[in-house]
Design an enzyme around this catalytic site. Structure first.
Site, short mmCIF file in Angstrom:
data_model
loop_
_atom_site.label_atom_id
_atom_site.label_comp_id
_atom_site.label_asym_id
_atom_site.label_seq_id
_atom_site.Cartn_x
_atom_site.Cartn_y
_atom_site.Cartn_z
N ARG A 77 0.84 -1.20 0.00
CA ARG A 77 0.00 0.00 0.00
C ARG A 77 0.87 1.25 0.00
NH1 ARG A 77 -5.34 -1.06 2.37
NH2 ARG A 77 -5.55 -3.31 2.69
N HIS A 420 -19.16 44.37 -8.80
CA HIS A 420 -20.30 44.92 -8.07
C HIS A 420 -21.23 43.82 -7.57
CE1 HIS A 420 -24.42 46.64 -7.78
NE2 HIS A 420 -23.78 47.67 -7.26
N ARG A 526 -21.28 52.23 3.87
CA ARG A 526 -21.22 52.95 2.60
C ARG A 526 -22.52 53.72 2.42
NH1 ARG A 526 -19.05 47.28 0.48
NH2 ARG A 526 -20.82 46.79 1.81
N ASN A 732 -9.81 47.13 -1.90
CA ASN A 732 -10.39 46.93 -3.24
C ASN A 732 -9.84 47.97 -4.21
OD1 ASN A 732 -11.87 44.95 -2.01
ND2 ASN A 732 -13.82 46.03 -2.10
N CYS A 795 -10.57 47.44 5.36
CA CYS A 795 -12.01 47.28 5.21
C CYS A 795 -12.41 46.88 3.80
CB CYS A 795 -12.73 48.57 5.60
SG CYS A 795 -12.33 49.99 4.56
#
Length: 850
Positions: A77, A420, A526, A732, A795
């Site tokens: 094995r 988005h 936001r 981002n 964030c």
């Protein structure tokens, strides 16, 4: 030459190690130490396997001694360092030849002896001699036909020397491990390019013969739910894929549907259960046990970690810790952070069939079934009728937010992990697939084409945002699993966490979700999302068309009470926890229609000529809106917007403080690139604060901070920090500007870039530590050199990514903020990295005597 310990018998005191001999050899040693009935086994080290692959074989006498014992049969094995890496297939019944076959006929009967010999001949011919599998896969011709075929193909008799058989099997398996296909397969599973392989040679326990004889597996936990339950199978007269006369599959436990192993061999079954309990305690894991019964005598062949899905992994880890088998910190380390996403939402049942239409990027986890709609208005209409809708778009825009709220899932033809649709869907907790390859949307005909299949609006599909698969029809679902195990695991995680986790929340619903998942505040609100509401959009458009500051203020006064109510609700829900409100960020054109019909309706509502509306829309259009009049630039050139928002925040602060804990709002200026921008905005906000204090005769405090989204802001963080209480890196946009790459368009070619090694990972999915991360580190260092007590946070969407959180923790970030439904993932990832850092620190500390 072989080292003295290159091949060792697995005994309780043998020097077996996972690094040298692999996971299977080490596991067998642990089973031997537990005094379980494990057949005699030998471990070949990775060095020995490499030597065998190179043609250096052990002494024949040594191989003969291994195989010519007990019943004269052994199995071979694979034993890689990590079981996930796989390995060459197990070969059974090595050592059987004509002489042993005759003895087996006498002891076990003709049928069993033939089946055992035939099984080895087939395996040897296909995997060792590399003969055509089609010639040896059919067992109808029997043993004699297989032996004749082997002789015809090789011009020699089937090998009769057991030592030669074993040598050839070892050589074949060693060389198969180094083959190009095997290397690619294991590298896809995370193995290093040069991964070691050990081998295990084990005496065969025969699963064919008289009495209760057969092979099986047993586990004591459900792999899908994680609840205690004995599952497995027992196949009588079956050894591997070889099945003898009278082969029968039995249920393990008593079952009204048919005979069971528990009834056929109650004492053996009781031993199996006892061994399973012992293995769980000693191996500190839920194990699946492979066993053989030979005429009522039990042999434990192997034990492997039970395969499990996400919800089972959480329940198993917490159960082991609650039972005192592992410490809570180890339970925290055993669960993959991303697995928690599966527990928060409905999931497609992995046991159910799937009719896959298309695949895309799994942008937001969970699964939902609904009817196809192609517009936000259609989604809202479906919701009003009580129908579940899946919003299908080429790509979403800010005006689609209301439609996304009304949908149960989202599918887009374009986009990436930070497009988005992806960002909003994660915030709403909606299953979402973006960048779906091979789909074509015809909005006029209201059809979705996937290959040759055409689906019409109203047809039902299922979006599996966890796997990225679009399924036809309604799929069978598993309910969310926010149970005691989930809560307990995260409580243990919080005990070890060195970094705080907040949520990005724009609405009261977001804030309540954040509190449900124990977010330690709101790190990003936001405010622009609040203006797309049907009641607010007209006032926003009226302000955009105003020519004078006085007229703009009049329009904004209509929005003031709405904003004040928004902020007061957030403050009250968060009950004294910090709330960071980002001032208005997007360019104004996003709030205006872009088609002629929309502009005509706007002209009618504003009582203006259509030509005036058209000119204003054209005047506000920009070549590159992401780099144009937005963020702080808009706040300085149209200051009335920030004045209104600041007043709404301060009035909401006073209102919320009356009803609960004192509120200290955090106001964040977006898209800063220069210290003077902060000074200008700060002066106006301070003036608004003073005016509100004078009017209300109420005192309050607030913190002003900056969102670092431009490379210049990161490099000039020292200057900016002199006027800010906190800096929050919006990774981002910072990634977009560092790379010069649109996050909405990157999905079109990112797979090619990652596949060809241009980028190691999608930088919008996992923080680029070398580039964007260096800007974060530089900004943090320079800010703290001027303002040592300044708060630093991240964030962007990276705040919910485990690899990115690890970087943030080591970079000295105070908190990360992410979508509400990613908060549990972030809490667990942050705790795991904190535990690793604590272990590293402990290893580096000098050992002192007490």
């Amino acid at each position: 030459m072989f080292e003295p310990d290159a091949i060792i018998e697995i005994t309780p005191s043998a020097g077996v190690s996972t690094a040298r001999h692999g996971w299977r050899a080490k596991c067998l040693q642990r089973l031997v130490r537990m005094d379980l009935p494990v057949p005699t086994s030998f471990a070949l080290s990775a060095d020995a396997v490499r030597a065998i692959a190179a043609g250096q074989m052990p002494e024949r006498s040594y191989l003969a001694a291994m195989v010519e014992r007990a019943n004269g049969l052994v199995s071979v094995r694979p034993s890689a360092v990590d079981p996930a890496w796989g390995g060459p297939g197990t070969v059974l019944n090595v050592g059987i030849n004509d002489a042993l076959h005759r003895r087996l006929v006498e002891s076990h009967g003709q049928a069993a002896a033939d089946a055992l010999y035939l099984g080895f001949v087939q395996a040897y011919a296909i995997h060792v001699a590399r003969l055509d599998p089609d010639m040896f896969s059919d067992s109808e011709g029997g043993l004699a036909a297989a032996l004749r075929a082997y002789e015809a193909e090789t011009d020699e008799e089937f090998p009769q020397d057991p030592a030669r058989q074993l040598a050839e099997v070892l050589r074949s398996m060693a060389r198969a491990w180094d083959g190009p296909t095997a290397r690619l397969l294991r590298q896809a599973k995370g193995a290093p390019p040069i991964a070691p392989l050990g081998l295990v040679v084990q005496d065969m326990a025969l699963a064919m013969g008289p009495g209760v004889t057969g092979s099986g597996t047993i586990q004591f936990i459900d792999s899908v739910t994680g609840t205690p339950r004995i599952t497995g199978r027992f196949r009588g007269q079956s050894q591997g894929r070889t099945r003898g006369a009278g082969a029968e599959t039995l249920y393990l436990t008593r079952d009204p549907r048919g005979p069971s192993f528990e009834e056929a061999a109650p004492e053996v079954f009781a031993d199996l259960v006892r061994f399973g309990v012992a293995a769980r305690e000693r191996l500190r894991e839920e194990m699946q046990i492979e066993f053989v019964v030979t005429d009522g005598r039990l042999s434990i062949i192997d034990a492997t970690r039970v395969a499990r899905n996400s919800r089972a992994s959480v329940r198993i880890a917490t159960a082991l810790a609650r039972d005192g088998i592992i410490p809570p910190a180890e339970a925290v380390m055993r669960v993959e952070p991303r697995a928690l996403s599966d527990l928060l939402h409905h999931q497609v049942d992995p046991r159910a069939p799937r009719d896959i239409l298309a695949r895309g990027i799994n942008a937001s986890p969970g699964a939902a079934t609904g009817r196809i709609v192609f517009t936000a208005a259609a989604a809202q209409a479906a919701e009003a009728r009580g129908e579940r809708a899946v919003l299908v778009r080429r790509e979403t825009v800010p005006e689609d937010i209301r439609g996304m709220h009304a949908s149960v899932a989202v599918l887009t033809e374009r986009g990436g992990m930070t497009s988005h649709a992806a960002v909003i869907a994660r915030g709403l907790g909606l299953p979402c697939i973006v960048g779906a390859s091979g789909i074509s949307i015809d909005t006029r005909a209201r059809t979705l084409q996937v290959g040759p299949r055409i689906l019409h609006e109203g047809e039902e599909i299922t979006i599996d945002g966890t796997s990225g698969e679009v399924l036809a029809g309604a799929a069978e679902m598993l309910e969310p699993a926010l149970d005691d195990s989930f809560t307990q695991l995260l409580d243990w995680a919080d005990d070890h966490c060195r970094i705080k986790v907040r949520a990005n929340a724009d609405t009261p619903e977001d804030a309540r979700t954040a509190r449900t998942f124990n977010a330690q505040g709101i790190g990003l609100c936001r405010t622009e999302h609040m203006f797309f509401d049907d009641e607010r959009l007209p006032a926003m458009r009226e302000m955009i068309f105003a020519d004078k500051p006085e007229d703009r203020r009049l329009s904004l006064e209509r929005l003031l009470p709405m904003q004040r109510s928004d902020f007061a609700a957030l403050f009250e829900i968060m009950a004294g926890l910090p709330v960071t409100i980002r001032l208005f960020d997007p360019p104004l054109h996003e709030f205006l229609p872009h088609d002629r019909e929309g502009m005509r309706e706007l002209a009618e509502s504003l009582d203006l000529p259509l030509s005036d509306v058209t000119r204003r829309v054209e005047a506000l259009s920009e070549f590159n809106p992401m780099l144009g009049m937005r963020g702080v630039r808009l706040g300085i050139t149209v200051p009335e917007i920030y004045d209104m928002q600041a007043r709404a925040i301060f009035e909401a602060t006073i209102l919320a403080s009356r009803n609960g804990a004192p509120v200290v709002p955090e106001i964040m200026i977006p898209l800063v690139s220069a210290r003077r921008e902060v000074e200008l905005v700060k002066n106006r906000i301070d003036a608004v604060a003073a005016a509100v204090r004078n009017e209300t005769r109420k005192d309050f405090t607030y913190r002003l901070g900056v969102m670092v989204e431009t490379p210049r802001a990161a490099l000039r963080a020292g200057d900016i920090a002199e006027h800010a209480a906190f800096l929050s890196f919006g990774t981002n946009d910072l990634t977009q500007m560092t790379y010069g790459l649109s996050r909405d368009d990157a999905g079109r070619f990112m797979g090619t870039y990652v596949g060809q090694g241009v980028y190691a990972e999608d930088p919008f999915h996992i923080l680029d530590c070398e580039g964007v991360g260096e800007l974060v580190a530089i900004g943090t260092e320079r800010a703290r050199s001027r303002a040592p007590g300044i708060t630093i946070s991240v964030c962007g969407e990276h705040g919910g990514n485990p690899e990115s959180i690890a970087f943030c923790l080591r970079a000295g970030v105070n908190y990360v903020s992410c979508s509400p439904f990613r908060v549990p993932v972030a809490r667990l990832a942050a705790a795991q990295e904190s535990i690793l850092m604590a272990r590293e620190a402990a290893q580096n500390e000098p050992i002192t005597k007490s």
